[in-house]
Design a protein around this motif. Structure first.
Motif, PDB file in Angstrom:
ATOM      1  N   ARG A 234      -9.439 -11.236   7.662  1.00 56.57           N
ATOM      2  CA  ARG A 234      -9.085 -12.361   6.783  1.00 56.57           C
ATOM      3  C   ARG A 234      -8.084 -13.282   7.460  1.00 56.57           C
TER       4      ARG A 234
ATOM      5  N   HIS B 189      -8.517  -3.374   9.035  1.00 57.61           N
ATOM      6  CA  HIS B 189      -9.490  -4.266   9.668  1.00 57.61           C
ATOM      7  C   HIS B 189      -9.833  -5.450   8.759  1.00 57.61           C
ATOM      8  N   ASP B 190      -9.890  -5.210   7.452  1.00 58.98           N
ATOM      9  CA  ASP B 190     -10.150  -6.313   6.523  1.00 58.98           C
ATOM     10  C   ASP B 190      -8.998  -7.315   6.539  1.00 58.98           C
TER      11      ASP B 190
ATOM     12  N   ASN C 180      -4.701   6.943   7.157  1.00 54.39           N
ATOM     13  CA  ASN C 180      -4.766   6.048   6.010  1.00 54.39           C
ATOM     14  C   ASN C 180      -5.690   4.869   6.262  1.00 54.39           C
ATOM     15  N   VAL C 181      -5.995   4.604   7.525  1.00 51.27           N
ATOM     16  CA  VAL C 181      -6.915   3.524   7.885  1.00 51.27           C
ATOM     17  C   VAL C 181      -8.347   4.048   7.945  1.00 51.27           C
ATOM     18  N   GLU C 182      -8.531   5.203   8.572  1.00 52.49           N
ATOM     19  CA  GLU C 182      -9.871   5.729   8.811  1.00 52.49           C
ATOM     20  C   GLU C 182     -10.217   6.923   7.941  1.00 52.49           C
TER      21      GLU C 182
ATOM     22  N   PRO D 298      -9.578   6.521   3.211  1.00 49.71           N
ATOM     23  CA  PRO D 298      -9.098   5.225   3.732  1.00 49.71           C
ATOM     24  C   PRO D 298      -8.515   4.380   2.603  1.00 49.71           C
ATOM     25  N   ARG D 299      -7.277   3.975   2.737  1.00 51.22           N
ATOM     26  CA  ARG D 299      -6.673   3.155   1.680  1.00 51.22           C
ATOM     27  C   ARG D 299      -5.937   1.943   2.222  1.00 51.22           C
ATOM     28  N   PHE D 300      -5.626   1.927   3.517  1.00 54.34           N
ATOM     29  CA  PHE D 300      -5.002   0.735   4.092  1.00 54.34           C
ATOM     30  C   PHE D 300      -6.084  -0.023   4.848  1.00 54.34           C
ATOM     31  N   ARG D 301      -6.508  -1.151   4.293  1.00 51.13           N
ATOM     32  CA  ARG D 301      -7.655  -1.894   4.827  1.00 51.13           C
ATOM     33  C   ARG D 301      -7.238  -2.761   6.011  1.00 51.13           C
TER      34      ARG D 301
ATOM     35  N   THR E 114       0.815  -1.213   0.000  1.00 48.80           N
ATOM     36  CA  THR E 114       0.000   0.000   0.000  1.00 48.80           C
ATOM     37  C   THR E 114       0.850   1.265   0.000  1.00 48.80           C
TER      38      THR E 114
END
Length: 248
Positions: free
Chosen positions: A223, A218-219, A96-98, A213-216, A51
């Motif tokens: 996973r 929580h996803d 970048n997360v939120e 938000p571009r760094f996922r 990312t």
């Protein structure tokens, strides 16, 4: 927040209790959750370079795991929010997360406190900035900028520069200076280094950037949990069973 809880679902806990009994489950569940959190931490570390452009080793190593216990069977994975004198990873990764505005970096806080960085503006490397292998300004140049613009405060100012005649002459020839909005020279706001009669842009002041938000995070964690919690619970049960068997 840039962290995530990792806990077993009620259905999974009930199934484990039926299969392994209360005693085994009480010992195995925290172990399984902690190991799963470590799997999620590794997944986050692997995803960072996909990312971000050349993240530093500090950024990659900034992930942490708080282990689960029998008293609190919840493990956590996240970014550290304490970095001593540096900038905590959580501070610059969270936008970048939120999403939302970027928070001040340490140099920006010092420039702002010295009255050099206007409200609502942030500092980015200029064309003449000396960058390291990760695309960040070299710490040695940041120190010289803060020292020569008195942004360290009086103690840092006197500790990091000399006031000898030779040093003053050198600073007049190739030292750093701040150009504020509306300056007489018509320069874009920023920090410049003198080069004879020229001024080389080292830091440019820009309007507050806002991130999507571009760094996922929580996803990525979710996973990793789905992929690993089952086998980690089975491993933990085998480990706990072996320990109990050894005591008999």
């Amino acid at each position: 927040m840039a962290d995530a809880r990792i806990q077993a679902s009620a259905d999974r806990v009930k199934t484990a209790l039926r299969q392994y009994g209360d005693q085994i489950t009480r010992y195995a569940l925290p172990m399984a959750l902690t190991r799963t959190a470590q799997d999620a931490k590794l997944a986050v570390q692997w995803a960072l370079p996909e990312t971000f452009d050349r993240p530093t080793p500090y950024t990659i190593k900034s992930t942490f795991v708080r282990p689960a216990t029998k008293a609190d069977p919840v493990a956590w994975v996240g970014f550290k929010d304490d970095a001593g004198k540096g900038t905590p990873a959580a501070r610059y990764l969270l936008p970048n997360v939120e999403g939302g505005p970027r928070r001040d970096k340490r140099m920006e806080r010092q420039l702002r406190a010295a009255g050099l960085l206007p409200a609502g503006m942030f500092a980015v490397p200029g064309e003449e900035a000396r960058l390291d292998a990760y695309g960040n300004m070299r710490r040695s140049e940041v120190v010289r900028i803060l020292s020569q613009t008195r942004a360290f405060g009086e103690q840092g100012y006197t500790a990091n520069r000399s006031d000898s005649a030779r040093s003053r002459k050198k600073r007049r020839r190739n030292g750093y200076f701040a150009a504020l909005p509306g300056n007489a020279g018509g320069l874009p706001p920023g920090i410049y280094q003198r080069d004879g009669a020229d001024a080389r842009p080292v830091v440019i002041f820009v309007r507050a950037p806002s991130y999507r938000p571009r760094f996922r995070f929580h996803d990525i964690v979710e996973r990793a949990v789905r992929a690993n919690i089952g086998r980690r619970l089975e491993e933990a049960v085998r480990t706990v069973n072996a320990r109990f068997a050894a005591r008999r």
